[in-house]
Design an enzyme around this catalytic site. Structure first.
Site, PDB file in Angstrom:
ATOM      1  N   CYS A  47       0.780  -1.063   0.021  1.00  0.00           N
ATOM      2  CA  CYS A  47      -0.007   0.024   0.070  1.00  0.00           C
ATOM      3  C   CYS A  47       0.842   1.236   0.210  1.00  0.00           C
ATOM      4  O   CYS A  47       0.237   2.349  -0.362  1.00  0.00           O
ATOM      5  CB  CYS A  47      -0.985   0.054   1.222  1.00  0.00           C
ATOM      6  SG  CYS A  47      -0.196  -0.222   2.670  1.00  0.00           S
ATOM      7  N   ILE A 105      -3.388  -7.717   6.262  1.00  0.00           N
ATOM      8  CA  ILE A 105      -3.437  -6.512   6.891  1.00  0.00           C
ATOM      9  C   ILE A 105      -4.865  -6.776   7.697  1.00  0.00           C
ATOM     10  O   ILE A 105      -4.950  -6.348   9.024  1.00  0.00           O
ATOM     11  CB  ILE A 105      -3.270  -5.204   6.255  1.00  0.00           C
ATOM     12  CG1 ILE A 105      -3.354  -4.131   7.286  1.00  0.00           C
ATOM     13  CG2 ILE A 105      -4.583  -5.061   5.245  1.00  0.00           C
ATOM     14  CD1 ILE A 105      -3.065  -2.714   6.570  1.00  0.00           C
TER      15      ILE A 105
END
Length: 422
Positions: free
Chosen positions: A52, A195
């Site tokens: 990310c 995540i």
């Protein structure tokens, strides 16, 4: 041995979130890019890392393929022009600097949350994909395993990885802060990737206990919910459950699922107050911030709240860097030694040619037992002769003086010339 190692990097340090999500790659995208680089360039060893916070390509090649790789990323992502993203890419063409960058990225020195634990697993996955594509040779193999060993040293010898200073933990801390005025706040977790699973796991240490998990593959949501004492729901009930939630956390990529401002506006007073978007591409409409009593926090907004742990990690940075420098020096020594190997082999081959030629002149009249004895004695002599230059070259590699010694060896024995037998 390949030493023309380079890195092409785009990260949160120089690129806004919109640019990062434009070039971010999931596992399939990373694997596809590896195949494209293999097909359209002469790069021999390639690692594609996309999270990310960064999209990076490490490769070994004599030429600069940065522009070609950017075009291949654009091709994989489905856009033609690269003008909007090209300025944000940084190309590192010095091998040692590229190696150092990968060390620092893998160990979390370049992460938004210093010492982030997740990045090492992401690097390991990238390494596996490179190996599957046939793009992990001896150089990349040695480099990655040196990095893995370095990480173990940093964990065991410093406080750099201590505490819960991570994006997932920071997410939980932010939720606690946002809902501190609510009694038994309801949290909806969308997605159970790495995540998402880490966030759910960290909620076990939180005062917040009302956690609901949803995932397109339902059995994965059920498994995680059992581990985290949470509740699992079917994906088809996401929107219904969202009307009951105070906080929505999404780790589902925006190209698979998207929460628009229009959809939330239709919920009226039942709309959640807070949305935390951990996705890349983003899966929560930023325009939600314009709605009354609604706030959106994306990956750039979520800062680490674990102050004590973070301070320990920051204080441990010099120790971590010292270990990295130590292991980088070992790796560079190995690289130089590998560069010496062909010359040493040529040297040994040249002596072997001389040995065989001279032995052949005198063993014709010897018996089989005598021939075997002469063969053994002369081979032992040759090995002892080769051993000393090999040890000296290794020592020179450690001192960084191997090139001069190699030049002398090559000149003395004409190692670059084809052997001429008498």
């Amino acid at each position: 041995m390949q030493t023309s190692f380079k890195a092409l990097t785009l990260s949160y340090k120089q690129a806004p979130i919109a640019v990062r999500e434009a070039v971010s790659l999931n596992e399939i995208g990373c694997r596809n890019l590896l195949d494209k680089i293999k097909e359209f360039t002469l790069a021999q060893e390639v690692l594609v890392l996309s999270t990310c916070n960064r999209t990076e390509v490490y490769y070994a090649a004599s030429e600069d393929y940065s522009q070609e790789i950017i075009k291949l990323i654009a091709m994989e992502k489905g856009f033609i022009s690269t003008s909007d993203v090209k300025p944000y890419f940084l190309h590192i063409d010095q091998p040692e600097a590229a190696v150092q960058h990968l060390f620092q990225v893998a160990l979390g020195l370049e992460s938004q949350v210093v010492g982030d634990m997740q990045i090492m697993n992401q690097v390991k996955n990238a390494y596996q994909w490179a190996a599957d594509a046939g793009l992990s040779g001896p150089y990349l193999h040695r480099l990655l395993h040196t990095i893995f060993f370095t990480n173990k040293r940093v964990v065991n010898e410093t406080a750099f990885k201590d505490g819960a200073a991570s994006v997932s933990y920071a997410t939980v801390e932010l939720v606690e802060e946002l809902t501190r005025h609510l009694e038994n706040p309801r949290v909806l977790m969308l997605g159970v990737g790495e995540i998402g699973a880490n966030v759910a796991d960290n909620f076990q240490k939180s005062t917040i206990q009302n956690l609901t998990i949803a995932n397109r593959t339902h059995h994965k949501a059920v498994e995680l919910a059992k581990q985290c004492n949470a509740r699992a729901i079917y994906w088809e009930k996401v929107w219904e459950e969202m009307r009951q939630a105070d906080v929505v956390i999404s780790s589902v990529p925006g190209d698979c699922f998207f929460i628009s401002a229009e959809q939330v506006a239709q919920m009226g007073e039942k709309a959640p107050a807070f949305f935390l978007d951990l996705s890349m591409p983003r899966s929560v409409d930023g325009n939600l911030n314009e709605l009354a009593n609604t706030a959106v926090y994306n990956i750039d907004n979520i800062k680490n709240r674990a102050t004590e742990a973070l301070e320990k990690r920051l204080a441990a940075i010099p120790a971590a860097k010292a270990i990295i420098a130590d292991e980088m020096a070992n790796f560079q020594t190995w690289t130089r030694e590998m560069q010496m190997s062909p010359a040493l082999q040529q040297f040994k081959n040249r002596l072997e040619e001389i040995r065989q030629r001279e032995v052949a002149r005198f063993v014709k009249q010897l018996g089989d037992g005598e021939k075997e004895l002469v063969e053994t004695i002369t081979k032992n002599i040759l090995n002892k002769i080769v051993k000393m230059p090999a040890l000296e070259l290794k020592a020179a590699c450690q001192r960084g003086e191997s090139e001069a010694m190699l030049e002398g060896l090559s000149a003395l024995f004409r190692l670059e010339q084809e052997p001429q037998l008498a």
